[in-house]
Motif scaffolding. Structure first.
Motif, PDB file in Angstrom:
ATOM      1  N   UNK A  46       3.178   6.110  -2.603  1.00 26.15           N
ATOM      2  CA  UNK A  46       4.353   6.908  -2.948  1.00 26.15           C
ATOM      3  C   UNK A  46       4.487   7.078  -4.465  1.00 26.15           C
ATOM      4  N   UNK A  47       4.183   6.015  -5.207  1.00 23.42           N
ATOM      5  CA  UNK A  47       4.277   6.087  -6.667  1.00 23.42           C
ATOM      6  C   UNK A  47       3.241   7.060  -7.229  1.00 23.42           C
ATOM      7  N   UNK A  48       2.023   7.005  -6.713  1.00 23.91           N
ATOM      8  CA  UNK A  48       0.976   7.919  -7.171  1.00 23.91           C
ATOM      9  C   UNK A  48       1.347   9.351  -6.820  1.00 23.91           C
ATOM     10  N   UNK A  49       1.926   9.547  -5.643  1.00 19.12           N
ATOM     11  CA  UNK A  49       2.342  10.889  -5.238  1.00 19.12           C
ATOM     12  C   UNK A  49       3.404  11.455  -6.186  1.00 19.12           C
ATOM     13  N   UNK A  50       4.240  10.573  -6.754  1.00 12.77           N
ATOM     14  CA  UNK A  50       5.280  11.017  -7.687  1.00 12.77           C
ATOM     15  C   UNK A  50       4.690  11.438  -9.026  1.00 12.77           C
ATOM     16  N   UNK A  51       3.464  10.962  -9.336  1.00 12.96           N
ATOM     17  CA  UNK A  51       2.770  11.382 -10.544  1.00 12.96           C
ATOM     18  C   UNK A  51       2.903  10.418 -11.706  1.00 12.96           C
ATOM     19  N   UNK A  63       0.813  -1.208   0.000  1.00  9.33           N
ATOM     20  CA  UNK A  63       0.000   0.000   0.000  1.00  9.33           C
ATOM     21  C   UNK A  63       0.843   1.253   0.000  1.00  9.33           C
ATOM     22  N   UNK A  64       1.894   1.270   0.814  1.00  6.37           N
ATOM     23  CA  UNK A  64       2.763   2.441   0.900  1.00  6.37           C
ATOM     24  C   UNK A  64       3.496   2.673  -0.422  1.00  6.37           C
TER      25      UNK A  64
END
Length: 275
Positions: free
Chosen positions: A159-164, A154-155
């Motif tokens: 984190x990957x989605x937050x990077x865009x 999940x983390x």
């Protein structure tokens, strides 16, 4: 972006397109040998390598046939007669190569389907504990998809989605879901579509359903709840790392202050272990 060339490495190229990983390796497809996914991932990698091998054989056969026909193209009658004679054996070899390549492709598709069926099954939950999306948020008990957010999955997704640049997509053949990343690197861990679906269902991710799910895919973004979960997960990870660092420091300083430990240290320096 797919790091593999479909013209030279069709096997790994197909794996990346279908699964949305950045690298075709057991580490990218399964986190450990104890997981049920490990054997399925190994079969996928072997099938991808077999397809590459068959593809190369077909290319070699085609190149041989082209060389035999060069004389015909230039109107060299004498050479064309020799070329036709040789083609009578070269063309069947090419046909056999194409048939083997077709079987290798079918085997890779079957291996990918088996891998994705295993991802969708609840069995992996029996081999992992019910942990948080990051580290600090508990999951609801006894859900079939708890495995999808177990451990660091999940983390990693947050984190990957937050990077865009992370998108939820579906394969036009079979409607199988997968995740694509614009900034994917070969060492990046896999993001399972089931993980994204779970995080969307739990309100941690937003999926833009106004975009085409096939191409370019539906862009994912963090919700306010997802941003909080990501901060909590990172903070928990930092606390664990700091605690481990303090434990290591105390152990090291204690060993140096203990007179009984000094001879052991000297012995280890004299005969260092190879790594």
């Amino acid at each position: 972006m797919n790091p593999y060339d479909a013209d030279t490495h069709p096997g790994p190229y197909l794996v990346v397109e279908v699964l949305g990983v950045g690298d075709v390796s057991v580490h990218a497809l399964a986190h450990g040998p104890e997981e049920p996914l490990h054997q399925a991932a190994t079969r996928v990698i072997e099938a991808a390598a077999a397809l590459d091998e068959r593809h190369e054989s077909v290319l070699n056969a085609v190149q041989r046939a082209q060389r035999l026909l060069e004389g015909v193209g230039r109107g060299e009658v004498g050479r064309s007669q020799v070329s036709y004679a040789l083609l009578r054996t070269a063309l069947p070899d090419l046909g056999d190569g194409l048939a083997q390549q077709d079987r290798a492709y079918s085997q890779l598709v079957e291996s990918l389907s088996a891998y994705r069926r295993l991802l969708s099954s609840p069995e992996p939950a029996q081999h992992t504990s019910n942990k948080s999306h990051g580290q600090g948020q508990k999951t609801r008990p006894h859900r079939d998809d708890d495995w999808a957010v177990a451990g660091e999955r999940g983390l990693v997704a947050l984190e990957s989605v937050a990077a865009g640049g992370v998108r939820f997509r579906r394969n036009a053949i079979g409607e199988d879901p997968y995740i694509s990343r614009e900034k994917a690197q070969w060492q990046d861990p896999a993001i399972f579509p089931q993980t994204v679906q779970r995080l969307v269902a739990d309100g941690l991710l937003h999926q833009d359903i106004t975009e085409n799910v096939y191409r370019p895919g539906q862009l994912l973004s963090l919700t306010a709840q997802g941003e909080a979960a990501l901060r909590d997960g990172r903070a928990t990870t930092s606390r664990v790392s700091a605690a481990l660092g303090r434990t290591t420091t105390r152990t090291t300083s204690g060993a140096l202050s203990d007179p009984a430990a000094v001879p052991v240290a000297r012995t280890s320096l004299a005969t260092p272990r190879s790594r």
